[in-house]
Design a protein around this motif. Structure first.
Motif, short mmCIF file in Angstrom:
data_model
loop_
_atom_site.label_atom_id
_atom_site.label_comp_id
_atom_site.label_asym_id
_atom_site.label_seq_id
_atom_site.Cartn_x
_atom_site.Cartn_y
_atom_site.Cartn_z
N TYR A 61 69.59 -8.96 42.66
CA TYR A 61 70.42 -10.22 43.22
C TYR A 61 70.01 -11.44 42.38
N LYS A 95 66.89 -20.69 40.40
CA LYS A 95 66.15 -21.21 41.77
C LYS A 95 64.80 -21.33 41.40
N SER A 139 73.33 -24.33 50.31
CA SER A 139 73.86 -23.05 49.34
C SER A 139 75.46 -22.94 50.03
#
Ligand code: GTP
Ligand code: SPV
Ligand code: MN
Length: 591
Positions: free
Chosen positions: A200, A209, A251
């Motif tokens: 993912y 990130k 997020s």
């Protein structure tokens, strides 16, 4: 063939090849020829599907496993040498122990597979603010995504030269995508990231990130700059002057949407324009003139698909019309395109859902796309991309905004009284959780500066770094604001129209920066008067704006209690000025 003579790169790649034992090693030069052949291979093996090349040229579809659709914070680690340096908000493990545990998992993991060596730059190549990374992976999906999300290929090594050791070493293997053995691990002192058993995006596109926030925040602390979970946008007034703003929301709380907003007619008619510099990450550093400058280290958008439509985010939708990778959306078999909840009111009858099963959007009660399904789209596709996007110097920032999803407490907008107070506001941010990470959705949690899952070191030291940056910037520091688009009424409906109409709030913010707007003092900071928010053309009235701006003293007293509990985690690492701000808030609430 190796694409660099840098000994540090070559030695490390050799070591990792010896560990992972791939059948072959392919260096990614970034050429269209090489990428085309990788796309062909991924389509042939079924890893990706080619979409309608007339309607969606260059676009591909990919599905990840059902248990591998979001970041897993419980399996994300910051392995600094000292536990104290990771702090109370990160998972920590001794780096020696972690290397010892993971090394056998990587041993021979790429047998029968190809290892791709991906050189990439975060930030424009040649920029003093940019940094180099190398990711090793056994996934073509990762290579094709990194091509969109970073400046990938041989040119990235230009910033490194032959001797530098200053590059981030990323090792990824999807292995067997076993959730029990999934690890996303950062070794900040080694400039190293190891990710295994996931495919993912947030876990495997290591430039994003992992590097641009977790490792970079640590580097920024040591080198005097900041890596933040922030969008960057520019608002151009009819005179052609552009004011740049950053905004940190957790997020799936609206960064991509705000970054690409289309001004409502009242502003558009006057000649206002909004330009996107970035939608997720900002690297910020004081410039020669003493102001704070920001670059977007990324080169594309890894955006939430559901809810994206021509009304909510026309520019994002346009960005996905070519050379885009869609992950975990529904596959519309009627014309070989894609669909997701909220795209339009016309779901396909003949489709495949994100799980890979036949799906009828007209009759099914199940969702066709996963709530965290995403598009990976090149920034240059975006109709409102800023002409400063590639500027190696970055753009000067006038305002920084914090915000999150709060059904009640936080008002539509307020301004901090000072930089210290702004750091307090950011450090005490809270938001309802979303589908972007695994775990419960809709639970309020503290998420300082929207960095809770992304800060690569002790959060108390991070707050101290923010305060230090403010001292360095002095009166040239950006003004700090807080917004909340997500207040709900008694039936749970959002009160504020949001999306493009958020410009109405941004305009008060811009005017505050230029000294053109008034404010009233409240216990939590400066607010506009209801009539300072332009609601012309909206179907809400001034009383509603008044409600949206209301500071409920009882709720805020509860909030202050929650902040006390949260701050207690940091012990004596909590900077004194923040303690003082909390005391001031409490005193104001008790007046
Ligand atoms: P990450 O990519 O996970 O960092 O997310 P993000 O912060 O970029 O969030 P994004 O802009 O993709 O928005 C996430 C969700 O919030 C989408 O479903 C949007 O439709 C919704 N959203 C965005 N802006 C607004 C708004 O102003 N009001 C309301 N009600 N919803 C919004
Ligand atoms: C986020 O979750 O904040 C994202 C998506 O931007 S991911 O890259 O998965 O982290
Ligand atoms: Mn994000």
């Amino acid at each position: 063939m190796a694409l660099t003579k840098n000994k540090n790169v070559l030695t490390w790649v050799d070591d990792m090849v010896a560990l992972c034992k791939p059948d072959q090693v392919v260096w990614i030069d970034g050429s269209e020829e090489q990428l085309a052949s990788l796309r062909k291979e991924a389509i042939a093996t079924g890893e990706m599907e080619e979409l309608n090349q007339e309607k969606l040229p260059g676009c591909l579809l990919h599905r990840t496993l059902q248990n591998d659709v979001a970041r897993v914070e419980s399996r994300t680690f910051i392995c600094s040498r000292k536990e104290e340096d990771a702090g109370p908000t990160n998972n920590w493990c001794d780096p020696k122990e972690m290397y010892a545990k993971l090394t056998p998992m990587y041993d021979g993991v790429m047998k029968g597979r190809t290892m791709y060596v991906i050189p990439y730059s975060m930030g424009p190549i040649g920029s003093a603010l940019a940094k180099v990374g190398v990711e090793l992976t056994d996934s073509i999906y990762v290579v094709l995504n990194m091509d969109i999300m970073t400046r990938m290929g041989k040119a990235a090594f230009e910033n490194l030269g032959e001797t530098s050791n200053d590059f981030v070493r990323g090792l990824h293997s999807k292995a067997n995508v076993d959730p029990e053995n999934r690890y996303i691990v950062h070794f900040p002192e080694d400039n190293t990231i190891w990710s295994i058993n996931s495919a993912y995006g947030g876990n495997v596109l290591l430039g994003k990130k992992c590097f641009a926030l977790r490792i970079a925040s640590y580097q920024g602390k040591n080198e005097g700059w900041m890596a933040e979970h922030m969008l960057i946008l520019g608002i151009e007034n009819p005179q052609g002057e552009v004011t740049y703003i950053t905004a940190a929301f957790p997020s799936a709380c609206g960064k991509t949407n705000l970054a690409m907003l289309i001004p409502p007619e009242i502003y558009e008619k006057q000649g206002y324009k909004v330009w996107t510099v970035g939608d997720d990450i900002a690297w910020l550093k004081p410039g020669k003139d003493g102001r704070l400058y920001a670059i977007n280290p990324e080169n594309g958008f890894f955006g939430v698909a559901p809810g994206t439509n021509t009304k909510s985010n026309h520019n994002a939708l346009e960005s996905t019309k070519k050379n885009t990778i869609f992950t975990n959306v529904a596959h519309n078999l009627e014309d070989n395109t894609v669909w997701w909840e909220g795209l339009d009111k016309n779901p396909p009858e003949n489709a495949i859902d994100w799980l890979g099963k036949p799906w009828n959007g007209k009759t099914s009660t199940e969702k066709g796309a996963h709530p965290n399904s995403r598009f990976t789209a090149p920034a240059k596709n975006c109709p409102c991309i800023s002409k400063e996007f590639d500027n190696p110097e970055g753009v000067p920032i006038s305002a920084m905004i914090f915000g999150g999803r709060r059904a009640k407490t936080a008002p539509l907008v307020y301004q901090s009284r000072s930089w210290e107070h702004g750091v307090f506001v950011g450090s005490t941010m809270a938001s309802e959780t979303t589908a972007a990470a695994t775990g419960a959705v809709g639970v309020v949690r503290r998420d300082p500066m929207a960095m809770l899952p992304f800060c690569g070191y002790h959060m108390g030291d991070y707050f101290a770094h923010w305060l230090e940056m403010g001292e360095k910037l002095g009166d040239k520091a950006p003004k700090i604001f807080n917004v909340n688009w997500f207040r709900t009424d008694d039936e749970g409906h959002f009160i504020w129209p949001g999306f493009g109409d958020n410009m109405r709030v941004l305009m008060w913010i811009v005017d505050r920066c230029n000294g053109k707007a008034n404010a009233v003092e409240t216990p939590i900071g400066y607010e506009p008067k209801p009539e300072d928010i332009n609601i012309k053309g909206l179907d809400i009235d001034l009383d509603t704006v008044k409600d949206l701006l209301n500071v409920d003293i009882d709720l805020w007293k509860e909030e202050a209690k929650g902040i006390h509990e949260f701050y207690a985690k940091f012990g004596d690492k909590l900077p004194k000025p923040l303690e003082k701000e909390l005391a001031t808030l409490e005193a104001n609430l008790n007046k």
